[in-house]
Write a protein that holds these residues in place. Structure first.
Motif: not given
Lengths: 583, 244
Positions: A564-583
């Motif tokens: 079943r499709d995921v409901v996407i309203t305003r955030s398209p799939p992106g990169v999960r960034d946990y570099s603290g803003g360094h990447e």
């Protein structure tokens, strides 16, 4: 058969079930509410939650931040309309608990204090020291005592939902004290039965977390959604699996490998942050899936420390000092000393990832409604989904409240729409006969403990942090085999009063159903996303799998998996960034 | 590894005329608690043994039982503290339902009677929290920690003699709400607390506080209730003009 009539029957009296019961009692005092639980409410596993509950309250925070953290944390598998509803309602629900007297920890000015938590960009986790779930549960339970319309059925084990003419019309449950079956003739039913971590041998979950609520809905024809997403919490005690809350790291604790290196920096969560000065959304405050996966890699590299209970890493909290540990993490200190013989004030504590939470569960919509009219679900047993492929710590306690209340509102609307077909008697008789046959069966060749052990082994071996197609195929075959063999178990105890041999047999049946849904859904998802990591399909595949899995019960055979499709309203799939803003 | 002799009280009302002890020899790991040993019995030796347990971390309050005559949580009773035979019995002062499972209706009913919920002093603020300073929180926090495990009832000699006694946990929880800066319900709770079967039944043995696994100190709560009730009495009878 003794019969109880109710307008709404609630299965499960933990956080979600109690919240639903109170909402119903407050909105219409004449409603007859049956609150049915296999344990006394205060024994429910909500009590074991430690860290806190997320809700935007501070001026530097915003709903948009909470939305983005939750959606990204869930690797874009969350339904974004549901997340929006959730984050909007969250502060109201947490304030409601405050107004009911929950002993939230406070700032010096008397306002509610918040603490940092993994994957959250801002501090928004309300907490009551490190017993947040305990205090939420007891506040709800004690508050519920003022409503005479909530009739409790403590230590009643629900065996079957009764479905007639396509509607849920009640349930049957065994009264543990007498061993007698009871028929609950109910106009609507809410399931709030909790998770299923006991499918695995090493889990933070209490003995009662056996997926009964999920299995009830599943057998009644409601699919289980996203069951392949099983959360490993990174920091459990290796000896017992006891949880050491993420708040240990929120307060500034760090994770070390055997060389003393803060190894998370080597897995996209660096660079290293200063000791004792945790930075939000990076290093030790990364999300649970990433941190647990990093441990798995360290273990493969030989960087884990060896303990009597297997490989571990070290959680170092020494630099926090005794005062902070006693004030903010008293339970953590007590349990580390009791169950590991290690005092976090003086020594790092060995920890390892441990099965903690089911992102998946009963397929519900944003209104906590299932596909079966008259049936609602909330809490860990349900999958709305706000948690997607990986839940952020401290979202689940809030979820209990938001969707527990929502389930009550929806059930009430359903009742107001009118009646329902009478009946259910024949179904209740059939449920009673089924349990009676199990109790009286002779000549069985299988034991509850034996099958349970084989199930746990298969899950541990093949459905853990990293999975492979080959391993999952073996697990699917094993669970199919166990489903067959389950029909040949024989109880040792054939008496009536508080028969835990029977209880465990029924719980095993629930777990086997849930476990088969997990491995079949995992085998079908040929990608890696959040907590579901495939060694043979290492990348996320949005083209094929930006979809929820739905495992439907198929009786004699394995479940049928559809999407079943995921409901996407305003955030398209992106990169999960946990570099603290360094990447 | 150590072989532990467990002596467990068994009673099934359907098949036993009276309770009896059953012995199990259990191979145990050194770091195990009594609950681990019972689980080992249940899984490998005797599936008919019944007891309650869930969290294994001393927070759900299910597994209270007598271990060598003392009320304990089985998940926090370490085998290393019991060198010889370990005798396990259901919690004292409660009727036995089966084996180690007791009937706790009495406590559950008493808990409801003390109105253990916020009876607000003031109207709740709109879209904001009641302010409560850390010092105000500290005044009652300790009494919120009760896990309802009922070890204190098993330890209390008064409760053994006079079952109508409200008992340590229920009084401590009532006191918890009385001391909460947000609460104005003390008068409503006083009827139960100040009754003969309320706090005055306590003869201050203090056993409840000694066995409490969460260090709630119900004995302290009960003495505070007595003092406050006495002040009430003096105000009402000797200085009626001071009564609010």
């Amino acid at each position: 058969m003794e019969t109880h009539s109710a307008d709404v029957a609630i299965i499960g009296a933990g956080g979600a079930g109690l919240r639903a019961a109170i909402a119903l009692a407050q909105s219409a005092p004449s409603l007859r509410i049956a609150l049915i639980s296999k344990v006394y409410p205060m024994r429910s596993h909500t009590c074991a939650a430690e860290g806190g509950a997320a809700g935007v309250i501070k001026p530097d925070d915003s709903l948009e931040h909470h939305f983005n953290d939750t959606v990204g944390g869930g690797d874009w598998l969350s339904d974004q309309d549901a997340v929006d509803y959730f984050i909007r309602e969250a502060p109201t629900e947490l304030l409601q608990l405050e107004h009911w007297g929950c002993p939230w920890s406070r700032e010096a000015d008397g306002s509610v204090a918040v603490r940092p938590f993994g994957g959250m960009k801002k501090q928004r986790t309300w907490f009551a020291a490190d017993k947040s779930g305990f205090h939420i549960l007891h506040t709800l339970f004690q508050t519920s005592l003022q409503f005479p319309s909530i009739q409790r059925f403590d230590e009643f084990y629900a065996t079957d939902l009764l479905v007639e003419d396509g509607r849920c019309v009640g349930l049957t449950a065994i009264e543990m004290r007498s061993g007698q079956m009871r028929w609950f003739d109910a106009r609507a039913v809410i399931i709030a039965g909790g998770g299923a971590g006991r499918m695995f041998p090493f889990t933070t979950n209490g003995a009662i977390k056996t997926g009964d609520g999920m299995a009830l809905a599943y057998r009644a024809g409601v699919p289980l959604k996203d069951m392949e997403f099983v959360q490993y919490h990174p920091t459990g005690l290796p000896s017992t699996g006891t949880l050491l809350t993420e708040a240990c790291r929120g307060e500034g604790g760090v994770l070390l490998n055997k060389n003393g290196r803060r190894f998370l920096q080597d897995y996209g969560m660096g660079p290293e942050t200063p000791l004792g000065k945790p930075v939000l959304k990076t290093m030790e405050l990364g999300p649970r899936d990433r941190v647990s996966q990093a441990f798995w890699h360290e273990q493969r590299k030989g960087n884990a420390i060896a303990t009597r209970w297997g490989d571990a890493m070290l959680l170092d909290m020494r630099h926090l000092g005794e005062k902070t540990i006693n004030e903010r993490l008293p339970l953590v200190r007590d349990m580390s000393i009791s169950y590991m013989g290690v005092d976090p004030v003086t020594d790092p504590v060995p920890v390892r990832p441990v099965v903690h939470y089911m992102m998946g569960g009963i397929h519900t919509d944003i209104n906590a409604a299932t596909s079966l009219p008259g049936l609602y679900a909330a809490g860990e047993c349900a999958c709305v989904s706000i948690n997607g492929a990986n839940r952020l710590g401290s979202n689940s306690l809030t979820e209990l409240l938001v969707f527990g209340r929502r389930a009550a509102v929806s059930a009430l609307e359903y009742l107001q729409q009118g009646g329902r077909p009478a009946g259910g008697a024949a179904l209740a008789e059939a449920a009673q006969a089924r349990v009676r046959e199990l109790v009286q069966r002779t000549g069985g060749t299988e034991s509850v403990a034996g099958l349970r052990k084989e199930m746990m082994q298969a899950m541990e071996e093949h459905a853990g942090i990293y999975r492979s197609g080959e391993g999952l195929a073996a697990a699917c075959a094993k669970l199919g085999e166990l489903r067959q063999r389950y029909r040949r178990i024989e109880l040792h105890d054939k008496t009536n009063v508080y028969n835990t041999d029977l209880l465990q047999a029924l719980e095993l049946g629930s777990m086997l159903d849930c476990a088969e849904a997990v491995v079949q859904s995992a085998a079908a998802r040929k990608e890696s996303r959040g907590a579901h990591q495939r060694l043979d399909f290492p990348g996320r595949d949005d083209r094929q799998f930006l979809r929820h899995s739905l495992a439907a019960y198929a009786g004699e055979g394995p479940p049928r998996v559809s999407y079943r499709d995921v409901v996407i309203t305003r955030s398209p799939p992106g990169v999960r960034d946990y570099s603290g803003g360094h990447e | 590894m150590r072989q532990v002799e467990l002596e467990v009280l068994r009673y099934n009302p359907e098949t036993d005329r009276e309770p009896h002890f059953q012995r199990y020899a259990v191979d145990c790991q050194e770091e195990w608690v009594v609950l681990d040993a019972l689980n080992h019995v249940k899984e490998t030796l005797d599936p008919t043994l019944s007891y309650r347990w869930s969290c294994h971390m001393a927070v759900c309050g299910s597994c209270g039982m007598m271990v060598n005559g003392e009320p304990k949580l089985a998940c926090k009773a370490f085998l290393r503290d019991y060198p010889g035979v370990i005798r396990v019995e259901p919690l004292r002062h409660f009727p036995v339902e089966r084996d180690l499972v007791t009937v706790i209706d009495d406590f559950v009913a008493k808990l409801a009677r003390v109105k253990p919920y916020l009876i607000p002093k003031d109207k709740a603020p709109e879209a904001a929290e009641f302010r409560q300073t850390p010092a105000q929180l500290k005044r009652y926090k300790q009494f919120t920690l009760c896990i309802n495990c009922m070890l204190c009832y098993a330890a209390c000699p008064e409760y053994g003699l006079i079952p109508k006694y409200l008992g340590p946990a229920a009084i401590a929880l009532a006191h918890r709400w009385n001391r909460d800066s947000r609460d104005g319900g003390r008068d409503a709770r006083q009827e139960e607390l100040a009754a003969t079967e309320g706090a005055w039944e306590c003869s201050f043995v203090g056993a409840c506080s000694e066995v409490c696994p969460e260090h709630v100190d119900p004995a302290g709560a009960i003495q505070q209730v007595k003092i406050e009730s006495t002040v009430d009495w003096y105000q009402a009878h000797l200085m009626p003009w001071t009564k609010k």
